[in-house]
Structure formats: C-alpha cells, structure tokens
Design an enzyme around this catalytic site. Structure first.
Site, PDB file in Angstrom:
ATOM      1  N   CYS A   1       0.800  -1.223   0.000  1.00  0.00           N
ATOM      2  CA  CYS A   1       0.000   0.000   0.000  1.00  0.00           C
ATOM      3  C   CYS A   1       0.837   1.279   0.000  1.00  0.00           C
ATOM      4  O   CYS A   1       0.291   2.375  -0.006  1.00  0.00           O
ATOM      5  CB  CYS A   1      -0.985  -0.005   1.161  1.00  0.00           C
TER       6      CYS A   1
ATOM      7  N   HIS B   1     -13.316   8.983  -7.516  1.00  0.00           N
ATOM      8  CA  HIS B   1     -12.324   9.111  -8.581  1.00  0.00           C
ATOM      9  C   HIS B   1     -11.292  10.202  -8.285  1.00  0.00           C
ATOM     10  O   HIS B   1     -10.814  10.891  -9.184  1.00  0.00           O
ATOM     11  CB  HIS B   1     -12.989   9.306  -9.941  1.00  0.00           C
TER      12      HIS B   1
ATOM     13  N   GLU C   1     -13.146  -1.073   2.757  1.00  0.00           N
ATOM     14  CA  GLU C   1     -12.077  -0.816   1.778  1.00  0.00           C
ATOM     15  C   GLU C   1     -11.984  -1.948   0.760  1.00  0.00           C
ATOM     16  O   GLU C   1     -11.742  -1.709  -0.415  1.00  0.00           O
ATOM     17  CB  GLU C   1     -10.753  -0.656   2.530  1.00  0.00           C
TER      18      GLU C   1
END
Length: 150
Positions: A25, A75, A136
C-alpha cells in the site's frame, strides 16, 4: 416516541498511497469503497409535516453524504500533504488529476474519522450520527461509533 436508527449506503472509487508504509500500500492504488452511514433520532410526529414518520428523509441524508464525501472523494487520489507525496500530488494536479491533500495518513481508520466530522457538521440538530462503516475491500473495513468518540 422511540429513538430509531436508519442507515444509507454509498459507494465510490478512491485512490491513495501510504507514505512510509512497509507493504504494497506504499504504492498508489485504489479501492471501491462502501460507506454505511447510520443516524439516529425520533421520527417526526407533526402530522402537518410532509416528512411525518421519518427520522430524516433518506434523500436529505444522501444529499449531505454526497456533497461532503462521495462527490469529493469519488475518482480522486488522496495523499498526506505532510509527506514527500506532496510532490507527486502537485505533478498529478498539473496534469488534471483530482487530488485531495489531507493532514493525515489516508488509511481507512483516518478517513472514517474525517468523514464522521464532515457529516456531523451538516446534520440537523435533532439528528445524531450513530456510526459509520467504511469498507475498503470485500473483507476489510473500519467502523466509527459515536459512543466511542464523545
């Protein structure tokens, strides 16, 4: 009258990277987030009110969450502005990307706290934010409860 909790669910796509993290990550990547928002209050008893029987109109709750969270984060890519990721963020912004700079490491745990504050500020006084659930991935999520955060 009874206190009732109602929940509305939302979804949005957001990218992020965790600066200094020791796993995958640390790279810029994205998630299909699901956000469950639960509020509580007493249903309206005024028979002259068009929202008779509602704690809050689901449409009104949707408007708040869309304006504060979904429309901003969908986005977009989130970076901690207090890290060297600021350089990447500035370059991406120059190229027309939707970038959100925050004061925190953009983990689900920190994002859900941010979301709670944004939503609480917008709720009518008689409505309380009860909880949030930010999913998530299919198997990983963070939860925020008002009772844990006086």
């Amino acid at each position: 009258m009874a206190t009732i909790r109602i929940t509305k669910q939302f979804s949005f796509e957001t990218g992020h990277a965790l600066f200094g993290y020791d796993g995958k990550c640390k790279n810029v990547h994205g998630h299909s987030y699901k956000l469950g928002v639960t509020v509580q209050g007493e249903p309206i008893e005024d028979e002259d009110n068009v929202k008779l029987g509602m704690v809050i109109d689901f449409g009104d709750l949707k408007k708040i969450v869309k304006q504060e969270i979904v429309d901003k984060f969908d986005h977009a890519t989130v970076f901690n502005k207090n890290t060297p990721h600021i350089e990447l963020a500035e370059e991406l912004q120059k190229r027309g990307h939707n970038i959100i700079l925050v004061e925190y490491q953009p983990t689900s745990e920190n994002m859900i706290q941010d979301f709670a504050e944004r939503i609480k500020r917008r709720l009518p006084g008689h409505i309380k934010l009860f909880s949030l659930k930010l999913q998530e991935t299919e198997t990983s999520y963070a939860e925020w409860f008002a009772s844990d955060n006086p």
